[in-house]
Design an enzyme around this catalytic site. Structure first.
Site, PDB file in Angstrom:
ATOM      1  N   ASP A 131      18.666  -6.563  -1.529  1.00 34.87           N
ATOM      2  CA  ASP A 131      18.362  -5.311  -2.126  1.00 34.87           C
ATOM      3  C   ASP A 131      17.631  -4.421  -0.688  1.00 34.87           C
ATOM      4  O   ASP A 131      17.727  -2.571  -0.159  1.00 34.87           O
ATOM      5  CB  ASP A 131      16.485  -5.487  -2.044  1.00 34.87           C
ATOM      6  CG  ASP A 131      15.473  -5.674  -1.174  1.00 34.87           C
ATOM      7  OD1 ASP A 131      15.439  -7.376  -1.102  1.00 34.87           O
ATOM      8  OD2 ASP A 131      14.660  -5.015  -0.435  1.00 34.87           O
TER       9      ASP A 131
ATOM     10  N   ARG B  78      14.551   9.350   5.972  1.00 33.83           N
ATOM     11  CA  ARG B  78      15.994   9.007   5.693  1.00 33.83           C
ATOM     12  C   ARG B  78      16.494   9.943   5.050  1.00 33.83           C
ATOM     13  O   ARG B  78      16.682  10.910   4.349  1.00 33.83           O
ATOM     14  CB  ARG B  78      15.657   7.525   5.499  1.00 33.83           C
ATOM     15  CG  ARG B  78      14.987   6.693   5.858  1.00 33.83           C
ATOM     16  CD  ARG B  78      15.513   4.758   5.902  1.00 33.83           C
ATOM     17  NE  ARG B  78      14.732   5.165   4.394  1.00 33.83           N
ATOM     18  CZ  ARG B  78      14.812   3.555   3.672  1.00 33.83           C
ATOM     19  NH1 ARG B  78      14.761   2.736   4.793  1.00 33.83           N
ATOM     20  NH2 ARG B  78      14.549   3.531   2.178  1.00 33.83           N
TER      21      ARG B  78
ATOM     22  N   ASP C 215       0.531  -0.877  -0.261  1.00 35.00           N
ATOM     23  CA  ASP C 215       0.299  -0.212  -0.146  1.00 35.00           C
ATOM     24  C   ASP C 215       1.003   1.286   0.139  1.00 35.00           C
ATOM     25  O   ASP C 215       0.461   2.256   0.402  1.00 35.00           O
ATOM     26  CB  ASP C 215      -1.306  -0.155   0.798  1.00 35.00           C
ATOM     27  CG  ASP C 215      -0.391  -0.114   2.216  1.00 35.00           C
ATOM     28  OD1 ASP C 215       0.769  -0.306   2.516  1.00 35.00           O
ATOM     29  OD2 ASP C 215      -1.073  -0.413   3.306  1.00 35.00           O
ATOM     30  N   GLY C 216       2.063   0.943  -0.168  1.00 35.21           N
ATOM     31  CA  GLY C 216       3.243   2.183   0.197  1.00 35.21           C
ATOM     32  C   GLY C 216       3.372   3.046   1.210  1.00 35.21           C
ATOM     33  O   GLY C 216       3.824   3.927   1.180  1.00 35.21           O
TER      34      GLY C 216
HETATM   35  P1  AMP Z   1      11.616  -4.620   2.846  1.00 32.69           P
HETATM   36  O1  AMP Z   1      11.466  -6.580   2.406  1.00 32.69           O
HETATM   37  O2  AMP Z   1      10.960  -4.009   4.240  1.00 32.69           O
HETATM   38  O3  AMP Z   1      13.175  -4.238   2.474  1.00 32.69           O
HETATM   39  O4  AMP Z   1      10.362  -4.630   1.630  1.00 32.69           O
HETATM   40  C1  AMP Z   1      11.092  -5.164   0.302  1.00 32.69           C
HETATM   41  C2  AMP Z   1      10.535  -3.855  -0.695  1.00 32.69           C
HETATM   42  O5  AMP Z   1       8.849  -4.543  -0.355  1.00 32.69           O
HETATM   43  C3  AMP Z   1      11.434  -2.760  -0.813  1.00 32.69           C
HETATM   44  O6  AMP Z   1      11.710  -2.169  -1.980  1.00 32.69           O
HETATM   45  C4  AMP Z   1       9.748  -1.866  -1.180  1.00 32.69           C
HETATM   46  O7  AMP Z   1      10.352  -1.239  -1.545  1.00 32.69           O
HETATM   47  C5  AMP Z   1       8.651  -2.310  -0.531  1.00 32.69           C
HETATM   48  N1  AMP Z   1       7.448  -3.001   0.245  1.00 32.69           N
HETATM   49  C6  AMP Z   1       7.223  -3.409   1.202  1.00 32.69           C
HETATM   50  N2  AMP Z   1       6.504  -2.721   2.189  1.00 32.69           N
HETATM   51  C7  AMP Z   1       6.072  -2.195   0.697  1.00 32.69           C
HETATM   52  C8  AMP Z   1       4.205  -1.296   1.298  1.00 32.69           C
HETATM   53  N3  AMP Z   1       3.648  -1.505   2.273  1.00 32.69           N
HETATM   54  N4  AMP Z   1       3.672  -1.006  -0.023  1.00 32.69           N
HETATM   55  C9  AMP Z   1       5.052  -0.797  -0.329  1.00 32.69           C
HETATM   56  N5  AMP Z   1       6.156  -1.686  -1.320  1.00 32.69           N
HETATM   57  C10 AMP Z   1       6.397  -2.191   0.524  1.00 32.69           C
HETATM   58 MG    MG Z   2      13.960  -3.066   1.575  1.00 34.89          MG
END
Ligand code: AMP
Ligand code: MG
Length: 502
Positions: free
Chosen positions: A268, A196, A145-146
């Site tokens: 990532d 950040r 949901d961003g």
């Molecule tokens: P993370 O494992 O938290 O690093 O998330 C992996 C990827 O998922 C990140 O690059 C974020 O862009 C995407 N992401 C995580 N949570 C959300 C969210 N609630 N809405 C959109 N993208 C998300």
């Molecule tokens: Mg990440």
């Protein structure tokens, strides 16, 4: 560039107050935006409705060269800007493209799913990028949901600043805004935006993205950009890779030394600059267990504490593979990773010696340190408290407070005798050693239960504990005013679970 100098921090009005409105910080250069359309999508944030401040890091603002009252100046509209509202003139928000391996498996495009780069500040110590996290949907939000929830945002805000104060390379956090906007995770929570700050948010996954799609021209452009702006001392992609390998080795040694578990070391989430990035289900060791897995979504234990050094090396291999088309030969790419093998153990040994307060180097120091860690693991001794108490070790005395942390007292006594002999061999002075040790072994780390208390109050609209904890974490080597901040986790904390959900 706006300069904080001429405006006294205590200034409250008069003619200069009008002038100040024209002096918003910076003209917002954005070198990443200069890469061109194939590297990002320009888009604005989706503002948090009716936002409020949760917390501000004065220390981070200072590193930007901003005045302490930056967030309170009505004409700066800071609350609006840093909750995703209309940006300051010159800011040009964008979501960058990156992909990556999650839990060892290629996951395709991942970002930026909820982060927007606003631009750069020409800070006193060098250029710093500002990024909003949780500012709404991007074309790469996938199923998300961003948004980011208040819970995880409080954790990211506090830990970023805590790690900086611990001396660990990290992205920083300038401020945290919140809103009543409901966000669904396992339960209904509310939204927040963390701002950040870092010299660059480039991740291994940025390079993997273009390599995977065989976009070799883009890959070369990104490498050239990164070399020019972030690795001025490197002349080639191979040299850059070797530098990333060294910095990652230093970073992970630092993590291990303070008992930090990242929780999601996907490619990532590894920074090209060797910064700690993406604070999600991280945790600090309480009772020492080398196999500790802080992320309850990590069922295989891939990112267990003791595995972090190997996982970092695995991730570096993924980066090497991504850079292969630019480096040209797999031999050269693999050779560039070699520094990791030497730098990590050397950095780790150096940090262990410092943790033990050893001023000189002896061949069996590693064994001495490992044997202590083994005893700690057998007794599930608290990682932070053990080293803090070790600072008070006095040879030839019972050292009861320390000794009490170990179940097998005879084994501890045997180790203590070796330690005492080792200290004597270098003519160690107890008080001096204690001071050295207390400068590297923190008294306070952001244990889950400390964060949890701040989160629970924040959910009730009381942000005082977030602010208080921030202050405590900014001087982690001092004994805190509230002894509980440096104490064992309470019984209720054993049931806290932290997952990828954020
Ligand atoms: P993370 O494992 O938290 O690093 O998330 C992996 C990827 O998922 C990140 O690059 C974020 O862009 C995407 N992401 C995580 N949570 C959300 C969210 N609630 N809405 C959109 N993208 C998300
Ligand atoms: Mg990440």
């Amino acid at each position: 560039m706006w300069n904080a100098g001429p405006v006294p921090a205590h200034y409250t009005g008069g003619v200069n107050a009008i002038l100040k409105s024209d002096l918003l910080p910076g003209d917002w250069p954005n070198r990443f935006a200069g890469l061109g359309a194939g590297f990002y999508t320009s888009l604005g944030a989706d503002p948090l409705p009716d936002p409020h401040w949760v917390a501000v890091s004065d220390d981070c603002a200072q590193s930007l060269g901003w005045p302490a009252d930056w967030w309170q100046r009505p004409d700066w509209r800071a609350l609006e800007v840093f909750s995703g509202g209309a940006p300051w003139p010159g800011m040009a928000p964008l979501a960058s493209f990156y992909s990556g391996h999650q839990f060892g498996v290629w996951a395709g495009q991942l970002g930026d799913g909820r982060a927007l780069l606003l631009g750069e500040v020409a800070a006193p110590g060098g250029s710093l990028e500002l990024q909003l996290k949780g500012g709404g949907l991007t074309p790469y939000s996938r199923m998300g949901d961003g948004r980011a929830v208040l819970r995880s945002s409080v954790r990211e805000f506090l830990c970023s600043e805590a790690m900086h104060a611990l001396g660990v390379p990290t992205t920083r956090a300038l401020c945290l805004t919140g809103s009543a906007l409901p966000v669904r995770r396992e339960t209904l929570e509310t939204a927040a935006v963390v701002t950040r700050v870092a010299p660059s948010f480039l991740r291994f996954g940025h390079f993997e993205h273009f390599a995977h799609h065989d976009q070799h021209a883009h890959l070369q452009t990104l490498v050239d950009h990164t070399l020019q702006h972030h690795f001025p001392d490197c002349n080639s992609a191979a040299e850059m890779l070797a530098t990333v390998a060294r910095r990652t080795a230093e970073l992970v040694a630092h993590w291990q030394a303070i008992g930090f578990c990242h929780g999601v070391m996907n490619t990532d989430n590894l920074s090209m600059l060797g910064l700690t990035i993406d604070y999600g289900p991280f945790g600090f060791l309480d009772a020492f267990d080398p196999g500790h897995v802080c992320n309850h979504s990590d069922h295989q234990g891939r990112y267990a504490y003791a595995r972090q050094p190997n996982v970092a090396f695995w991730n570096l291999h993924a980066l090497a593979q991504a850079l292969l088309p630019v480096i040209g030969s797999s031999e050269a790419a693999l050779a560039a990773l070699e520094p990791y093998r030497a730098v990590f153990p050397a950095a780790m040994l150096g940090r262990l010696r410092a943790k033990l307060g050893l001023a000189t180097e002896q061949d069996d120091d590693r064994t001495l340190a490992d044997d202590l860690l083994k005893l700690m693991a057998e007794s599930r001794a608290d990682f932070t408290i053990t080293f803090r108490r070790l600072a008070g070790f006095v040879p030839g005395t019972p050292n009861e407070a320390l000794r009490d942390l170990f179940l097998d007292r005879a084994a501890f006594d045997a180790w203590a005798a070796r330690y005492a002999a080792r200290l004597q061999a270098e003519g160690s002075v107890d008080a001096e050693r204690a001071a050295r040790m207390n400068a590297v072994n923190p008294a306070v780390v952001l244990r889950n239960h400390l964060a949890e208390q701040a989160i629970r109050q924040a959910r009730e609209g009381d942000f005082s504990e977030v602010q208080r904890l921030l202050k405590v974490l900014q001087t982690p080597f001092d004994e805190p005013a509230q002894a509980a901040d440096a104490g064992f986790p309470p019984a209720w904390a054993q049931h806290l679970e932290v997952s990828c959900s954020s």
